[in-house]
Design a protein around this motif. Structure first.
Motif, PDB file in Angstrom:
ATOM      1  N   ASN A  63      10.631  -5.901 -49.612  1.00 53.23           N
ATOM      2  CA  ASN A  63      10.980  -4.801 -48.715  1.00 53.23           C
ATOM      3  C   ASN A  63      12.325  -5.136 -48.075  1.00 53.23           C
ATOM      4  O   ASN A  63      12.522  -6.248 -47.581  1.00 53.23           O
ATOM      5  N   LEU A  64      13.248  -4.199 -48.102  1.00 53.41           N
ATOM      6  CA  LEU A  64      14.544  -4.380 -47.454  1.00 53.41           C
ATOM      7  C   LEU A  64      14.674  -3.355 -46.344  1.00 53.41           C
ATOM      8  O   LEU A  64      14.764  -2.156 -46.607  1.00 53.41           O
ATOM      9  N   ALA A 151       7.682 -10.044 -49.914  1.00 57.31           N
ATOM     10  CA  ALA A 151       8.579 -10.506 -48.851  1.00 57.31           C
ATOM     11  C   ALA A 151       9.307  -9.325 -48.203  1.00 57.31           C
ATOM     12  O   ALA A 151       9.576  -8.308 -48.849  1.00 57.31           O
ATOM     13  N   THR A 152       9.617  -9.483 -46.939  1.00 58.78           N
ATOM     14  CA  THR A 152      10.348  -8.465 -46.183  1.00 58.78           C
ATOM     15  C   THR A 152      11.616  -9.072 -45.597  1.00 58.78           C
ATOM     16  O   THR A 152      11.554 -10.092 -44.910  1.00 58.78           O
ATOM     17  N   VAL A 153      12.752  -8.447 -45.884  1.00 59.84           N
ATOM     18  CA  VAL A 153      14.040  -8.849 -45.334  1.00 59.84           C
ATOM     19  C   VAL A 153      14.480  -7.776 -44.342  1.00 59.84           C
ATOM     20  O   VAL A 153      14.485  -6.587 -44.678  1.00 59.84           O
ATOM     21  N   TRP A 172       7.052  -9.731 -38.521  1.00 55.53           N
ATOM     22  CA  TRP A 172       6.625  -9.578 -39.914  1.00 55.53           C
ATOM     23  C   TRP A 172       7.756  -9.721 -40.910  1.00 55.53           C
ATOM     24  O   TRP A 172       7.571  -9.493 -42.104  1.00 55.53           O
ATOM     25  N   ALA A 173       8.936 -10.142 -40.455  1.00 58.54           N
ATOM     26  CA  ALA A 173      10.050 -10.386 -41.388  1.00 58.54           C
ATOM     27  C   ALA A 173       9.945 -11.794 -41.958  1.00 58.54           C
ATOM     28  O   ALA A 173       9.649 -12.748 -41.251  1.00 58.54           O
ATOM     29  N   ASP A 174      10.174 -11.906 -43.254  1.00 61.16           N
ATOM     30  CA  ASP A 174      10.261 -13.228 -43.874  1.00 61.16           C
ATOM     31  C   ASP A 174      11.672 -13.788 -43.736  1.00 61.16           C
ATOM     32  O   ASP A 174      11.866 -15.005 -43.790  1.00 61.16           O
ATOM     33  N   LEU A 175      12.630 -12.915 -43.580  1.00 61.47           N
ATOM     34  CA  LEU A 175      14.015 -13.324 -43.384  1.00 61.47           C
ATOM     35  C   LEU A 175      14.696 -12.267 -42.532  1.00 61.47           C
ATOM     36  O   LEU A 175      14.549 -11.068 -42.780  1.00 61.47           O
ATOM     37  N   ALA A 329      23.863 -13.735 -51.061  1.00 58.51           N
ATOM     38  CA  ALA A 329      23.512 -14.773 -50.100  1.00 58.51           C
ATOM     39  C   ALA A 329      22.116 -14.551 -49.528  1.00 58.51           C
ATOM     40  O   ALA A 329      21.346 -15.501 -49.340  1.00 58.51           O
ATOM     41  N   ILE A 330      21.768 -13.296 -49.277  1.00 56.62           N
ATOM     42  CA  ILE A 330      20.448 -13.005 -48.724  1.00 56.62           C
ATOM     43  C   ILE A 330      19.360 -13.272 -49.752  1.00 56.62           C
ATOM     44  O   ILE A 330      18.305 -13.833 -49.442  1.00 56.62           O
TER      45      ILE A 330
END
Length: 494
Positions: A63-64, A151-153, A172-175, A329-330
Motif C-alpha cells: 500500500n502506498l 506492507a504499507t508505505v 500502521w505504517a511499515d515505513l 530509495a523507498i
C-alpha cells in the motif's frame, strides 16, 4: 493481493481503466465498501473489453499512501506512477484541497507491459480530496481502504502539523517518509520523543536523512584527508550550517557519532561537546544557512569551511519527489531487514542536542490581541497544540480548568466546530483548579460554566470528567480530601 488474471487487449487496458465516479467519504464504512465494489467493477470491465486474449494481472505488493496538497498533484502523480510501475501497489493519494468542503474519493487504475512480455500488470489508485479540519475522518477512511497483510508505505510530502494524524499513520505504517517541514513540526513524535519510541523510529526514514546523503559522503571523504582529520581532532569549535533545525541536528549528530564526541552541557548559551578520549572540550554551534557546510576552527588556525552542497552546487534539494531515485530509495528501504545503524547513531546524538537545548532558559510567549475574540482565537490555537503534543508524547492529556468569566470565551472557541476534529478529545481527563462551594447546577459553579461552554460540545464521556465534589453531605475539608483521592487515583499516585 493475489494476482487476478483477466483478458483484454493491451491498448484497451491502458485506456479503459478510468472511473468517473466520485464517492463521499467520512465515518460511514458503507462509503468504503462502495469504493471496493467500484474497483472490482473496473476489473470486470477490463475482462469484457478485449478482443484478443491478453493477460491482465491485478497486482499489489504494497500500500502506498501519499499525503500532499492539491498544488502538488502533478509532481505526486509522477512519483506515485514511478513507484507503482516498479513496485505495483494500491496507491491512495490524499490531497488537501481548500476549495472543497467534503471528503471525496475517485478511483482509477494504471498499467504497464509485463517485463516478461506476457500481458500487462495493473495497479489501483484512489484519489482522495480532503478539506481542512477533516483529518480524523481522512485517516480513518485511508486505513479502511488499505489491503490487509501487505506492507504499507506512508509518504508525507506536505507539512502536517497535526501530530494526532501522524500518530495514527505511524501506528500502521511499515515505513514512513516525511518532508523536512513535517519533521520540524512533529519531531517529538518521531525521534525527539521523550519516551524513546525506537519502534516508531525503525519504521521511519525521513526525507532529510536521504537528502543529506551527498553531504555525509563529502564529509566522510574529508575525514579521509589527514590534514582535515587532524583539524577535527585538535579543533576548539565546530559550526554546522544547514537550512533547518532537523538538518543541522542530524548532520551534527553524524559528526559527533563518527568522532565519538558526547555532549556534557551548555556553556555561554551554546552547546558544548566533550571528546571521550582526553576530556577535551569542543564548542558546537548550529547555524541557519542556505547550504550544508561544516566550519572547523582550531586554537591557532583560521576557520576552514567544508562545503557539503550537491555536486551541481545548485540551491535545490539533492533529492526531489519527482526524481525516480526517490521511488527506488523507498523500495530499497522497505526491503531492508534492519534499520540503518548509521542513522540511529546520528539520530541519538541529535536527540541529545535537543535535550541539552531544552535545558536552557525558556522563552515566554507574548501575544498582543486587538480584541477579546482575537485573544480567544490565539489561546485556543495554543491550547490545542499543547493538548495534541501531550497526547502524542504520553498517550493522554490532563487539564485543570480555571473558573470565573475570564476563560469562558476560550472554552466556547475550543467547543466550536473548528476544533471538533483537531483535538483528541477522547484522550483528555478534565479537572478543576478551583471551585466555589455551590451545587454543580448553580450559576456560580465553575463546573457548570465549563460544562455548558465546552464539555457538552465535545466528544467526552463521564469517566473523563472529574469535578470537585460540592455535595451538601460533605464539609469543604472532606470534599478536599475526596478530591485529593480522586487525583491520586487518576494519576496513579500512591
Amino acid at each position: 493481493m493475489v494476482p487476478a488474471k483477466t483478458t483484454a487487449t493491451s491498448d484497451d487496458v491502458f485506456d479503459y481503466f478510468e472511473s468517473g465516479a466520485a464517492h463521499l467519504l467520512g465515518d460511514d464504512p458503507k462509503a468504503v465498501d462502495q469504493i471496493e465494489r467500484e474497483l472490482s467493477g473496473l476489473w470486470s470491465k477490463a475482462r469484457d473489453a478485449g478482443e484478443q486474449d491478453t493477460a491482465v494481472y491485478r497486482l499489489a505488493l504494497s500500500n502506498l499512501v501519499i499525503l500532499g496538497d492539491s498544488e502538488q498533484q502533478e509532481t505526486l502523480e509522477l512519483f506515485a506512477s514511478t513507484y507503482a510501475a516498479a513496485y505495483p501497489s494500491r496507491v491512495v493519494l490524499v490531497l488537501r484541497d481548500t476549495e472543497t468542503d467534503r471528503l471525496t474519493a475517485r478511483m482509477s487504475a494504471s498499467c504497464r507491459n509485463n517485463p516478461s512480455g506476457e500481458g500487462v500488470v495493473c495497479w489501483e489508485k484512489i484519489d482522495i480530496r480532503c478539506p481542512e479540519g477533516m483529518g480524523r475522518s481522512m485517516a480513518s477512511a485511508v486505513r479502511a481502504l488499505l489491503i490487509a497483510r501487505i506492507a504499507t508505505v506512508v509518504v508525507v510530502a506536505t507539512p502536517v502539523r497535526d501530530r494526532w494524524i501522524l500518530d495514527r499513520f505511524l501506528r500502521w505504517a511499515d515505513l514512513m517518509v516525511t518532508s523536512d517541514e513535517t519533521l520540524e513540526a512533529a519531531g517529538a513524535l518521531l525521534f525527539w520523543d521523550d519516551t524513546g519510541n525506537r519502534d516508531a523510529l525503525t519504521k521511519w526514514i525521513d526525507r532529510i536523512w536521504v537528502t543529506l546523503e551527498p553531504a555525509r559522503r563529502r564529509l566522510a571523504k574529508a575525514f579521509d584527508n589527514a590534514d582535515i582529520r587532524k583539524r577535527f581532532e585538535q579543533c576548539e569549535k565546530i559550526e554546522v550550517i544547514a537550512p533547518s533545525v532537523a538538518e543541522r541536528s542530524l548532520l551534527a549528530g553524524w559528526v559527533m557519532s563518527r568522532l565519538q564526541w558526547r555532549l556534557v552541557g551548555v556553556a555561554d548559551d551554546r552547546r558544548t561537546a566533550q571528546l571521550l578520549e582526553n576530556n577535551r572540550r569542543i564548542r558546537l554551534q548550529l547555524s541557519e544557512g542556505s547550504d550544508n557546510a561544516v566550519v572547523v576552527t582550531g586554537a591557532d588556525q583560521s576557520p576552514e569551511q567544508i562545503d557539503l552542497r550537491c555536486e551541481d552546487e545548485s540551491q535545490r534539494p539533492c533529492v526531489e519527489w519527482a526524481d525516480p531515485k526517490w521511488a527506488e530509495a523507498i523500495i530499497d528501504a522497505l526491503h531492508q531487514e534492519s534499520p540503518d545503524l548509521v542513522f540511529f547513531t546520528a539520530a541519538d546524538a541529535a536527540r541529545r542536542l535537543q535535550e541539552i537545548d531544552a535545558t536552557g532558559p525558556s522563552e515566554s510567549i507574548v501575544h498582543v490581541g486587538q480584541s477579546p475574540d482575537d485573544m480567544a482565537d490565539a489561546a485556543a490555537e495554543r491550547v490545542a497544540a499543547i493538548i495534541n503534543e501531550a497526547v502524542t508524547e504520553r498517550g493522554r492529556c490532563r487539564i485543570a480548568l480555571a473558573g470565573g468569566s475570564t476563560p469562558e470565551l476560550l472554552y466556547r472557541r475550543l467547543g466550536s466546530d473548528t476544533y471538533a476534529e483537531a483535538i483528541a478529545w477522547d484522550r483528555i481527563d478534565w479537572f478543576w483548579g478551583d471551585e466555589r462551594w455551590v451545587p454543580h447546577d448553580d450559576p456560580q459553579s465553575n463546573y457548570r460554566m465549563a460544562r455548558e461552554t465546552l464539555l457538552e460540545s465535545i466528544n467526552v464521556v463521564a469517566e473523563q470528567i472529574h469535578p470537585m465534589p460540592t455535595s451538601d453531605d460533605l464539609t469543604p475539608e472532606e470534599a478536599a480530601e475526596q478530591y485529593e483521592a480522586t487525583i491520586r487515583t487518576v494519576f496513579d499516585i500512591g
